[in-house]
Design a protein around this motif. Structure first.
Motif, mmCIF file in Angstrom:
data_model
loop_
_atom_site.group_PDB
_atom_site.id
_atom_site.type_symbol
_atom_site.label_atom_id
_atom_site.label_comp_id
_atom_site.label_asym_id
_atom_site.label_seq_id
_atom_site.Cartn_x
_atom_site.Cartn_y
_atom_site.Cartn_z
ATOM 1 N N ALA A 25 0.863 -1.128 0.034
ATOM 2 C CA ALA A 25 0.007 0.054 -0.146
ATOM 3 C C ALA A 25 0.881 1.347 -0.019
ATOM 4 O O ALA A 25 0.551 2.175 -0.868
ATOM 5 C CB ALA A 25 -0.876 0.183 1.203
ATOM 6 N N TRP A 26 1.925 1.234 0.798
ATOM 7 C CA TRP A 26 2.992 2.406 0.790
ATOM 8 C C TRP A 26 3.479 2.589 -0.578
ATOM 9 O O TRP A 26 3.843 3.798 -1.333
ATOM 10 C CB TRP A 26 4.044 2.144 1.932
ATOM 11 N N ARG A 27 3.925 1.551 -1.313
ATOM 12 C CA ARG A 27 4.373 1.595 -2.419
ATOM 13 C C ARG A 27 3.517 2.151 -3.677
ATOM 14 O O ARG A 27 3.835 2.972 -4.692
ATOM 15 C CB ARG A 27 5.114 0.259 -3.105
ATOM 16 N N ARG A 28 2.183 1.727 -3.497
ATOM 17 C CA ARG A 28 1.203 2.079 -4.196
ATOM 18 C C ARG A 28 1.058 3.805 -4.203
ATOM 19 O O ARG A 28 0.842 4.464 -5.253
ATOM 20 C CB ARG A 28 -0.030 1.545 -4.181
ATOM 21 N N LYS A 29 1.088 4.031 -3.151
ATOM 22 C CA LYS A 29 0.568 5.546 -2.817
ATOM 23 C C LYS A 29 1.722 6.352 -3.095
ATOM 24 O O LYS A 29 1.667 7.474 -3.547
ATOM 25 C CB LYS A 29 0.215 5.854 -1.190
ATOM 26 N N HIS A 30 3.000 6.050 -2.861
ATOM 27 C CA HIS A 30 4.153 6.914 -2.842
ATOM 28 C C HIS A 30 5.024 6.574 -4.077
ATOM 29 O O HIS A 30 5.975 7.299 -4.270
ATOM 30 C CB HIS A 30 4.928 6.748 -1.535
ATOM 31 N N GLY A 31 4.896 5.459 -4.708
ATOM 32 C CA GLY A 31 5.669 5.195 -5.787
ATOM 33 C C GLY A 31 7.404 4.938 -5.477
ATOM 34 O O GLY A 31 7.496 4.571 -4.549
ATOM 35 N N ARG A 32 8.022 4.944 -6.479
ATOM 36 C CA ARG A 32 9.358 4.729 -6.357
ATOM 37 C C ARG A 32 10.425 5.753 -5.613
ATOM 38 O O ARG A 32 11.375 5.474 -5.224
ATOM 39 C CB ARG A 32 9.882 4.535 -7.812
ATOM 40 N N GLU A 33 9.705 6.705 -5.437
ATOM 41 C CA GLU A 33 10.226 7.752 -4.324
ATOM 42 C C GLU A 33 10.344 7.155 -3.003
ATOM 43 O O GLU A 33 11.525 7.424 -2.370
ATOM 44 C CB GLU A 33 9.424 9.118 -4.233
ATOM 45 N N LEU A 34 9.664 6.438 -2.525
ATOM 46 C CA LEU A 34 9.607 5.705 -1.471
ATOM 47 C C LEU A 34 10.524 4.234 -1.532
ATOM 48 O O LEU A 34 10.375 3.327 -2.327
ATOM 49 C CB LEU A 34 8.505 5.144 -0.788
ATOM 50 N N ARG A 35 11.533 4.035 -0.696
ATOM 51 C CA ARG A 35 12.226 2.844 -0.740
ATOM 52 C C ARG A 35 12.089 2.249 0.580
ATOM 53 O O ARG A 35 11.560 2.919 1.657
ATOM 54 C CB ARG A 35 13.888 3.320 -0.614
ATOM 55 N N LEU A 36 12.377 0.713 0.632
ATOM 56 C CA LEU A 36 11.879 0.123 1.915
ATOM 57 C C LEU A 36 12.856 -0.859 2.433
ATOM 58 O O LEU A 36 13.661 -1.290 1.483
ATOM 59 C CB LEU A 36 10.544 -0.750 1.246
ATOM 60 N N GLN A 37 13.059 -1.081 3.628
ATOM 61 C CA GLN A 37 13.998 -1.750 4.160
ATOM 62 C C GLN A 37 13.464 -2.677 5.374
ATOM 63 O O GLN A 37 12.664 -2.063 6.105
ATOM 64 C CB GLN A 37 15.183 -1.536 4.582
ATOM 65 N N GLY A 38 13.206 -3.999 5.278
ATOM 66 C CA GLY A 38 12.706 -4.838 6.248
ATOM 67 C C GLY A 38 11.407 -5.497 5.678
ATOM 68 O O GLY A 38 11.404 -6.153 4.853
#
Length: 393
Positions: free
Chosen positions: A304-317
């Motif tokens: 859901a976070w990636r759908r909302k914020h796109g590639r600007e958001l990076r994720l770890q964990g």
């Protein structure tokens, strides 16, 4: 350097800048001390001293499991309390003590030699009134404290690390986290409403302390990544809302991240437990674009976070711990759940916090073997019960 097999520095930055990479880094966060002690009874083939068994971020375990080693050097920020409070034990109980620690916090804490641990039971913090804050600021967090001058040895070491291709990172306690350290959660929660002037001053002072440290370094010293610690959310969401964050905390983030960006920093990383999704836009606006640890049981939804914020958001964990307690097919299902996120890029899969003691040694090894197949790491021979002692390539 062989471009087909870059070290973790290259893997880390290629992953988070969406560049081609042989595989994502193979890293984990750390271990509860109880986990280490129980694994030693379950067959972990290591000799570990009592002190080593208490280390949540054990270098010995890091090497034993063969995790990728971070080729980094820290840009030291001399922001700590000076002078510290004198530690005092005020009362001893059967398995705990009432003590004032070096930060001035009075709390009940477990003794180190019991097979238990928890968040301390906090009783009193050094800041309860605006007068307390003025005294703490003037006596222990002076901007002109001569011990805050960056020494030439630090600069020399950073330049050597740069020549060797190491990443330069820096770290700050975040604004909510630092104010909570000074005041405690309950007092801070009221102070946003009862003492807004004091809160603004605390944030501004902490921001200046951090930013001025960065600005002392010569212009040729870069910052590759800036890391923040906050822990400002729980299962029900963040402990303050985005409007309060924007009014009180965001100016501090802007001041420090602006100083970091002038050093070329394009990656900002924040460690906050809990479900902090309402605050992600606030952080992204200031260049804090890597969220960690994405606790699944707290309700975090990285898709859901990636759908909302796109590639600007990076994720770890983002790998839940409960499937590792069960083992077997539960681990398979959990890794399949995060596979599409891995394929999107800008994501490093790892457990969503420290490894707790209800995960057995055998199941953790099973998880590592399966995760490494998922990310395409094949350089470590071994079985789930006898992982390789080799270090990363």
């Amino acid at each position: 350097m062989n471009p087909s097999r870059p070290p973790i520095r290259e893997r880390y930055f290629r992953t988070f800048t969406y560049q081609p990479v042989d595989r994502v880094p193979d890293i984990e966060f750390g271990f509860w001390p109880q986990t280490i002690r129980r694994w030693l009874k379950q067959g972990l083939p290591l000799e570990m001293t009592r002190e080593e068994q208490m280390e949540m971020f054990s270098v010995k375990l890091h090497h034993f499991f063969g995790f990728d080693w971070e080729e980094t050097r820290s840009l030291t920020l001399r922001t700590g309390m000076n002078p510290l409070f004198e530690e005092q034990i005020l009362e001893r109980r059967n398995n705990s003590v009432i003590m004032r620690d070096s930060s001035g916090v009075l709390a009940q804490r477990f003794l180190n030699d019991v097979d238990d641990s928890s968040i301390p039971h906090f009783l009193k913090f050094p800041v309860e009134t605006p007068a307390d804050w003025e005294r703490l600021k003037a006596e222990r967090f002076r901007l002109d404290d001569p011990t805050r001058v960056i020494c030439e040895a630090d600069v020399t070491e950073l330049r050597r690390a740069m020549r060797e291709g190491m990443a330069i990172l820096s770290f700050c306690c975040g604004f909510y986290g630092q104010l909570r350290n000074w005041m405690g959660t309950e007092r801070l929660s009221y102070a946003f409403y009862d003492e807004p002037g004091m809160i603004h001053d605390m944030v501004e002072h902490w921001a200046e302390l951090c930013a001025q440290q960065i600005e002392q370094y010569p212009a040729d010293i870069p910052i590759d990544i800036f890391r923040w610690w906050e822990d400002m959310a729980g299962k029900g969401g963040p402990l303050i809302g985005p409007d309060t964050f924007r009014e009180f905390l965001q100016p501090g983030y802007q001041r420090v991240m602006t100083a970091a960006k002038k050093r070329g920093c394009t990656l900002g990383w924040v460690d906050s437990d809990g479900e902090m999704s309402p605050l992600i836009p606030n952080w992204l606006k200031e260049g804090v674009n890597i969220m960690f640890p994405i606790e699944i049981e707290a309700g975090c939804d990285p898709y859901a976070w990636r759908r909302k914020h796109g590639r600007e958001l990076r994720l770890q964990g983002g790998i839940a711990k409960a499937p590792l307690v069960e083992g077997g097919r539960a681990i398979d299902r959990e890794l399949e759940r995060i596979r599409p996120l891995l394929e999107q890029g800008g994501y490093i899969p790892q457990l969503d916090h420290l490894v707790p003691p209800d995960i057995s040694y055998k199941n953790f090894c099973e998880y590592l073997e399966k995760k490494r197949k998922l990310i395409g790491r094949y350089d470590l021979p071994g079985t789930p019960s006898t992982p390789s002692t080799s270090t990363a390539s």
